[in-house]
Design a protein around this motif. Structure first.
Motif, PDB file in Angstrom:
ATOM      1  N   GLY C 104      37.241  26.157  59.242  1.00 12.55           N
ATOM      2  CA  GLY C 104      38.316  25.760  58.344  1.00 12.55           C
ATOM      3  C   GLY C 104      37.918  24.721  57.312  1.00 12.55           C
ATOM      4  N   GLN C 105      36.697  24.200  57.406  1.00  8.67           N
ATOM      5  CA  GLN C 105      36.280  23.155  56.466  1.00  8.67           C
ATOM      6  C   GLN C 105      35.764  23.730  55.152  1.00  8.67           C
ATOM      7  N   ILE C 106      35.243  24.958  55.218  1.00  5.78           N
ATOM      8  CA  ILE C 106      34.776  25.628  53.996  1.00  5.78           C
ATOM      9  C   ILE C 106      35.611  26.884  53.815  1.00  5.78           C
ATOM     10  N   LYS C 107      36.195  27.027  52.638  1.00  4.50           N
ATOM     11  CA  LYS C 107      36.996  28.212  52.371  1.00  4.50           C
ATOM     12  C   LYS C 107      36.498  28.871  51.097  1.00  4.50           C
ATOM     13  N   LYS C 108      36.196  30.158  51.229  1.00  8.90           N
ATOM     14  CA  LYS C 108      35.756  30.916  50.057  1.00  8.90           C
ATOM     15  C   LYS C 108      36.804  31.968  49.748  1.00  8.90           C
ATOM     16  N   SER C 109      37.125  32.127  48.466  1.00  2.94           N
ATOM     17  CA  SER C 109      37.976  33.249  48.087  1.00  2.94           C
ATOM     18  C   SER C 109      37.391  33.926  46.857  1.00  2.94           C
ATOM     19  N   LEU C 110      37.487  35.248  46.868  1.00  2.46           N
ATOM     20  CA  LEU C 110      37.027  36.039  45.731  1.00  2.46           C
ATOM     21  C   LEU C 110      38.188  36.885  45.249  1.00  2.46           C
ATOM     22  N   ALA C 111      38.542  36.713  43.979  1.00  5.11           N
ATOM     23  CA  ALA C 111      39.618  37.510  43.390  1.00  5.11           C
ATOM     24  C   ALA C 111      39.036  38.387  42.289  1.00  5.11           C
ATOM     25  N   ILE C 112      39.397  39.659  42.320  1.00  3.41           N
ATOM     26  CA  ILE C 112      38.979  40.593  41.273  1.00  3.41           C
ATOM     27  C   ILE C 112      40.235  41.132  40.615  1.00  3.41           C
ATOM     28  N   ALA C 113      40.351  40.917  39.308  1.00  3.78           N
ATOM     29  CA  ALA C 113      41.579  41.287  38.594  1.00  3.78           C
ATOM     30  C   ALA C 113      41.211  41.965  37.284  1.00  3.78           C
ATOM     31  N   PRO C 114      42.048  42.927  36.834  1.00  2.00           N
ATOM     32  CA  PRO C 114      41.720  43.653  35.607  1.00  2.00           C
ATOM     33  C   PRO C 114      41.850  42.754  34.377  1.00  2.00           C
ATOM     34  N   ILE C 115      40.995  42.972  33.398  1.00  2.00           N
ATOM     35  CA  ILE C 115      41.110  42.311  32.099  1.00  2.00           C
ATOM     36  C   ILE C 115      42.253  42.992  31.353  1.00  2.00           C
ATOM     37  N   ASN C 116      43.001  42.204  30.579  1.00  2.26           N
ATOM     38  CA  ASN C 116      44.247  42.726  29.983  1.00  2.26           C
ATOM     39  C   ASN C 116      44.070  44.021  29.193  1.00  2.26           C
ATOM     40  N   ASP C 117      42.999  44.118  28.442  1.00  4.70           N
ATOM     41  CA  ASP C 117      42.823  45.299  27.598  1.00  4.70           C
ATOM     42  C   ASP C 117      42.142  46.444  28.349  1.00  4.70           C
ATOM     43  N   GLN C 118      42.095  46.347  29.695  1.00  2.82           N
ATOM     44  CA  GLN C 118      41.505  47.396  30.527  1.00  2.82           C
ATOM     45  C   GLN C 118      40.024  47.623  30.227  1.00  2.82           C
ATOM     46  N   SER C 119      39.340  46.635  29.669  1.00  3.74           N
ATOM     47  CA  SER C 119      37.916  46.809  29.378  1.00  3.74           C
ATOM     48  C   SER C 119      37.042  46.450  30.574  1.00  3.74           C
ATOM     49  N   GLY C 120      37.661  46.098  31.701  1.00  2.22           N
ATOM     50  CA  GLY C 120      36.889  45.775  32.888  1.00  2.22           C
ATOM     51  C   GLY C 120      37.669  44.862  33.810  1.00  2.22           C
ATOM     52  N   TYR C 121      36.963  43.988  34.536  1.00  2.00           N
ATOM     53  CA  TYR C 121      37.564  43.106  35.526  1.00  2.00           C
ATOM     54  C   TYR C 121      37.000  41.695  35.385  1.00  2.00           C
ATOM     55  N   PHE C 122      37.788  40.709  35.812  1.00  2.00           N
ATOM     56  CA  PHE C 122      37.273  39.375  36.041  1.00  2.00           C
ATOM     57  C   PHE C 122      37.052  39.188  37.535  1.00  2.00           C
ATOM     58  N   ALA C 123      35.901  38.622  37.898  1.00  2.00           N
ATOM     59  CA  ALA C 123      35.655  38.235  39.288  1.00  2.00           C
ATOM     60  C   ALA C 123      35.621  36.717  39.334  1.00  2.00           C
ATOM     61  N   ASN C 124      36.506  36.131  40.158  1.00  2.00           N
ATOM     62  CA  ASN C 124      36.617  34.680  40.267  1.00  2.00           C
ATOM     63  C   ASN C 124      36.307  34.262  41.693  1.00  2.00           C
ATOM     64  N   LEU C 125      35.275  33.447  41.837  1.00  2.00           N
ATOM     65  CA  LEU C 125      34.906  32.931  43.158  1.00  2.00           C
ATOM     66  C   LEU C 125      35.299  31.467  43.229  1.00  2.00           C
ATOM     67  N   ASN C 126      35.962  31.104  44.318  1.00  2.00           N
ATOM     68  CA  ASN C 126      36.374  29.714  44.526  1.00  2.00           C
ATOM     69  C   ASN C 126      35.867  29.280  45.892  1.00  2.00           C
ATOM     70  N   VAL C 127      35.096  28.190  45.927  1.00  2.00           N
ATOM     71  CA  VAL C 127      34.547  27.681  47.193  1.00  2.00           C
ATOM     72  C   VAL C 127      35.014  26.245  47.377  1.00  2.00           C
ATOM     73  N   VAL C 128      35.881  26.038  48.360  1.00  2.00           N
ATOM     74  CA  VAL C 128      36.376  24.698  48.686  1.00  2.00           C
ATOM     75  C   VAL C 128      35.629  24.207  49.917  1.00  2.00           C
ATOM     76  N   ASN C 129      34.926  23.097  49.764  1.00  2.00           N
ATOM     77  CA  ASN C 129      34.154  22.528  50.884  1.00  2.00           C
ATOM     78  C   ASN C 129      34.705  21.143  51.191  1.00  2.00           C
ATOM     79  N   ASN C 130      35.491  21.054  52.267  1.00  2.00           N
ATOM     80  CA  ASN C 130      36.121  19.785  52.622  1.00  2.00           C
ATOM     81  C   ASN C 130      35.115  18.780  53.193  1.00  2.00           C
ATOM     82  N   LEU C 131      33.993  19.280  53.696  1.00  2.00           N
ATOM     83  CA  LEU C 131      32.958  18.383  54.228  1.00  2.00           C
ATOM     84  C   LEU C 131      32.314  17.611  53.078  1.00  2.00           C
TER      85      LEU C 131
END
Lengths: 191, 191, 191, 191
Positions: C104-131
């Motif tokens: 629970g001290q390190i949390k990683k999330s990866l979100a993949i969402a379409p770009i508005n004009d449908q030209s592809g996707y955004f990949a967003n990685l978020n790494v929270v390290n409480n240590l």
């Protein structure tokens, strides 16, 4: 009957068959042929095919293999099959005697058309033989599930009947750029 | 000409060619190159490509291989090709002399655009050579069935030109996490 | 640098990298691990993954590999990726310290969402390290063509990271019915 | 537990399992069987299957492998599964005692139907055993991502359970036209 021995060097045969009231359809892949060129290398001489064998029913769940008719799909015809939309149809024409003295005497056509309720396709094979004065018609309904099997299996074998699996085999790793021979325009018609 | 010997250790060549009235298009895969790194291991140094060769017709069913023009598709360009919708188009620009003294003197562009009646695509290759003062244009129509062959075969070879088939080969089973080398940003432009 | 020797027994490394203004994304497959069970047979102990490595840009066309962040996609997450529609998005949450004292001290999330004009996707990685009291965010745009490469290559490796290519290898032909071990429910969370 | 040795000749087992509140579903491929025919060659005698094993939950994250129920998908049933549209459903009926004295005494049915919000499918297995006077029902929800794994993995194994990978294995290169044996109409029902 026993399962395959690991050390066996024999050839293996497998096909996919659907049995319907009036006919059966057996499908299997046939590999391309390679010939030797300079320096011990090999070049594809003749592409492989997906072979379709239609054979008629002669009684309930009895089919006559002796009356079978073959239709060999080229890579491009396989491409047509695997890209067929649910309301698309296609038709292929073959002359097995092309470039022989009896050219034009035997005409084969295969038509694939969607069933009205979109539950699958009808495949209709027509073989006109002017030498024997015969005209054989064989027709079979292919369900969506059966067509999905054919589509998946034909997509799988397509690169193999094109010989591309041989080119990318890592034991034979090479840059074929300089060695590729000029494809001949007759190639497409000489199958 | 004979079929391939089982014991042959030679290289194998196979390509897919379509012949049309004004030009022919030959397509074949080229494998990636690996180089040795520490401990006898290997790392992909240069990705493979799908090579397109355009060659002009000079008479009915005669084509001139000497006047061929190459266009090598990278993995991402192959991705663009295999994901092309029936009304989509795409265009690629290559400079074969990039980073040499003649950079910018030869410009190649390949445009793939749908045919109006959705029966396939036109592929147009344009090669401007400022050194020779030449401008070659080669154009070919690709039917839906032929494009399905290219789509299926290119999807099949894509993991191979990326070298991924080598990574997952079970004889070489490993966890590449620690050993993977830092990819270089120039890599994408240096083909 | 030289091409791979045929007799090499070394491991091979290959990855697919996309470089953008603010970050780079490197992707490669990692094979499953097998352990021995009775009678010299092997059972998959740990599934493989598709490894994503995000690394930040620190100057024009310079990226810092030391600041990389890993995100390992399980087979089911790969299934989510390859079935993503052009307007779909998905999000995955990982705890690399699960079942350790720092759970629970390190949390990683990866979100993949379409770009508005449908030209592809955004990949967003978020790494929270409480240590370490750190929160790293890395974001990259993936074009349709690049996503098609990932979709095709991930579909290709999926059966391999599941170990199914090993089960159907004909040299090891068998009916696993009686020997398959009871999968453990923890399996899904223990990667 | 250790990783697979390269020189191992043992069999390998791998499966894909999803665990839900009331049941778990384990899936793995089973290879076809070949038998010897004339001249040391081999012919597929019995197609492979994709085996589904349903097993009930008996407590939180505890499942009872002893109460498992099998359902073996034929190639055509796999075709039905991999071509299932997001709002389609399908149902299969099996009699494991077909052609034995207890024919008709055990009836298995598997129904796959879309979840209302299109987030996946329900798989419902019903086993009626008139000999034991039992009726087992096992139901599991399959998410879109899990179904994508099954679709991709089942598409991958389909040509293998059909035996087509053996036919196109280049070491066994041949034209099976003359040697292919007459498929028997009972073949379809005798699995």
């Amino acid at each position: 009957a026993e399962s395959a021995h690991e050390s066996s060097s024999g050839k293996k045969y497998a096909s996919y068959t659907i049995f319907k009231a009036k006919a059966a359809l057996t499908v299997y892949p046939v590999l391309p042929k390679f010939c030797t060129i300079g320096s011990g290398n090999l070049k594809m001489e003749k592409n492989g095919v997906v072979m379709l064998v239609f054979w008629p029913a002669i009684a309930t769940r009895k089919y006559d293999w002796e009356k079978r008719q073959y239709f060999a799909l080229s890579p491009t015809e396989v491409g047509s099959l695997v890209s067929l939309g649910s309301s698309d149809s296609c038709e292929f024409f073959h002359d097995p005697s092309m470039k022989s003295s009896s050219e034009g005497q035997i005409k084969k056509s295969l038509a694939i058309a969607p069933i009205n309720d979109q539950s699958g396709y009808f495949a209709n094979l027509n073989v006109v033989n002017n030498l024997n004065k015969t005209n054989d018609r064989l027709s079979i309904a292919i369900t969506k599930a059966e067509f999905a099997v054919l589509r998946t299996a034909c997509s799988y074998v397509l690169p193999h009947i094109m010989g591309w699996d041989q080119v990318i085999s890592p034991e034979k790793q090479t840059t074929p750029k300089s060695a590729v021979n000029r494809p001949h325009p007759d190639f497409e018609w000489s199958r």
